[in-house]
Design an enzyme around this catalytic site. Structure first.
Site, short mmCIF file in Angstrom:
data_model
loop_
_atom_site.label_atom_id
_atom_site.label_comp_id
_atom_site.label_asym_id
_atom_site.label_seq_id
_atom_site.Cartn_x
_atom_site.Cartn_y
_atom_site.Cartn_z
N LYS A 259 42.97 46.88 36.06
CA LYS A 259 42.68 48.19 36.62
C LYS A 259 43.97 49.00 36.76
CE LYS A 259 38.78 46.72 39.54
NZ LYS A 259 37.74 47.60 39.01
N ASP A 329 36.81 43.19 33.49
CA ASP A 329 36.58 43.91 34.75
C ASP A 329 35.10 44.08 35.04
OD1 ASP A 329 37.38 45.16 37.08
OD2 ASP A 329 37.50 47.15 36.16
N GLU A 331 33.19 41.66 35.89
CA GLU A 331 33.12 40.26 36.32
C GLU A 331 32.02 39.99 37.32
OE1 GLU A 331 34.35 42.01 39.84
OE2 GLU A 331 35.02 42.47 37.81
N ARG A 333 28.96 40.84 37.45
CA ARG A 333 27.67 40.43 36.85
C ARG A 333 27.75 38.99 36.34
NH1 ARG A 333 28.06 45.46 32.94
NH2 ARG A 333 29.11 46.15 34.83
#
Length: 481
Positions: A259, A329, A331, A333
């Site tokens: 990020k 990113d 992650e 789920r």
């Protein structure tokens, strides 16, 4: 929280909060002097007056909160007015605070008034030194026009319990990532289970490896902090359970798909769904609800490292499905896919999961509504009604089959993102792949509602604890049939 009858005309309380409805029948005729003067120059709903005297130096300071007639249900108006008023009183350094409950209030309004006082009076400063900490909240009182009956007393107790559970959730979300680690959440679950009397079981890395929790273990690979899978159970009256699942990413740097640095400190609250599950379990146990409730929390960090999962990798989770990881990113789920697969093994009557899952949800709904994606219109409608009752409003998004094609992979059963368009919906479709069609299931994306950038109504700036009262109301109505 105490209920008193009559209006304090002497300083037995430091402050009195008065919801002033444009509807005179709701407000009552007990006091018009200072309110009439103030209302002439202030027209915005929810605005809190400066303080006014009740007519004597030794009378309590009065804070008037204007409420537009018909703007929202009375219960939510009371909740907002009580919260805004107690925050205004605390800002003036006033101690004991009373809230004038409207004469026409029903049980829902009494409950909401209690919630508003407790929620608006919350602040976490446990990491400050002694000089920086605020004193414990002083007396909070509800003022009735007449004698409050058993219904009001029961509603106030329920409101206090729910607000305290929500405040416990807020505290967990507020804690920084170096404190609220997966192991900390597991220890907190065990502490709360001992305090409130529900069951808890914690799976460590070794057991997760033995049982095949590949999604959770994959996300955890980049961190030295070990993952945990936390299972909590309120037995109730027994029977098949309702299962609530919460995303527990205690810090999310994005993994290899790192990020941007700006705002990354906010990613400590990527476990707000997990924290809400803690609050739901506290409330279920303390209110002794008859429904059997199981809470599941997959907990991990998501960090970059030499052995972290890479874009393009293919993994297998607990379900056995192969998943192509396009973006590390995405992650949440992955760990939820394991939790949802496990949830189905419990023969649930329904599943609700909560997660700060997608930035796309914030683009779609802003910070005012929780997105709902469900495989069953009934459960989506029930959650919508619960949202209106609690002020934690929801809005449905479609799960049409046309969106599923965006998750097609050339080399695996499914990929973990579906491209830029409809990001919240494709995330919901990914989760739906791990839920049987014959189990009513709803996914709540709380990305836009888990954290408040500014104070409003009963909500101070910071963690909201969203989901606790929403899901509890859904459970309560569901149990009544």
């Amino acid at each position: 929280m105490e209920i008193r009858s009559g209006i304090p005309v002497e300083r037995e309380l430091d402050a009195l909060v008065v919801p002033w409805f444009d509807d005179a029948d709701a407000t009552g005729e007990w006091w018009e002097g200072p309110a009439t003067v103030w209302l002439e120059g202030h027209g915005r709903s929810g605005e809190v007056s400066g303080w006014a005297r009740l007519g004597a130096v030794d009378a309590p300071d009065v804070f008037i909160v204007r409420i537009d007639a018909g703007a929202r249900p009375m219960a939510e108006s009371c909740r907002r007015a009580a919260g805004a008023g107690v925050r205004a009183a605390r800002a003036r350094g006033l101690g004991s605070v009373g809230f004038r409950v409207p004469e026409t209030a029903d049980g829902a309004a009494w409950q909401a008034s209690a919630e508003g006082l407790a929620l608006g009076d919350w602040r976490y400063d446990g990491l400050r030194d002694a000089e920086g900490r605020t004193a414990a909240p002083e007396e909070r009182v509800l003022i009735a026009g007449g004698k409050a009956g058993p219904e009001a007393e029961a509603a106030v107790r329920r409101g206090c319990v729910l607000a305290e559970a929500q405040n416990a959730t807020r505290e967990l979300v507020t804690l920084p990532g170096n404190v609220a680690t997966p192991r900390y959440l597991a220890a907190e679950a065990e502490r709360l289970a001992g305090e409130h009397g529900f069951r808890v079981e914690v799976r460590d890395r070794k057991r997760l490896e033995e049982e095949g929790f590949g999604g959770l273990l994959t996300v955890a690979r980049g961190s030295v902090e070990e993952p945990r899978f936390i299972e909590m159970e309120h037995e109730g009256s027994g029977g098949d359970p309702v299962v609530v699942v919460g995303k527990g990413v205690t810090f999310d740097a994005g993994g290899i798909s790192l990020k941007p640095a700006s705002g990354m400190e906010d990613m400590k609250y990527d476990m707000a769904g997990a924290a809400a599950v803690f609050g739901i379990m506290i409330a279920a146990a303390r209110l002794e609800i008859p429904q059997r409730v199981v809470g599941l929390v997959p907990a991990t960090e998501n960090l970059p490292a030499g052995d972290a999962v890479k874009p393009g990798d293919v993994i297998r989770g607990l379900s056995g499905k192969s998943i192509e990881v396009i973006n590390t990113d995405a992650e949440g789920r992955l760990i939820l896919s394991d939790a949802l697969t496990y949830a189905q093994r419990l023969d649930p009557v329904a599943i609700v999961d909560m997660a700060t899952l997608t930035g796309a949800c914030v683009i779609a709904l802003g910070h005012h509504a929780v997105a709902v994606l469900a495989n069953d219109r009934g459960i989506a409608g029930e959650l919508s009604e619960a949202g209106e009752a609690t002020g934690e409003r929801t809005w449905p998004l479609p799960l049409w089959k046309a969106y599923r094609a965006q998750l097609d992979s050339d080399i695996a059963d499914i990929k973990n993102i579906g491209g830029r368009g409809a990001g919240t919906i494709t995330a919901g479709w990914f989760l739906r792949e791990f839920v049987s069609d014959d189990v009513p299931w709803a996914h709540l994306d709380i990305a836009g509602t888990a954290w408040a950038k500014e104070a409003r109504g009963w909500q101070p700036k910071g963690a909201t604890g969203v989901g606790v009262r929403l899901v509890h109301e859904w459970l309560r109505v569901r149990e009544r049939g």
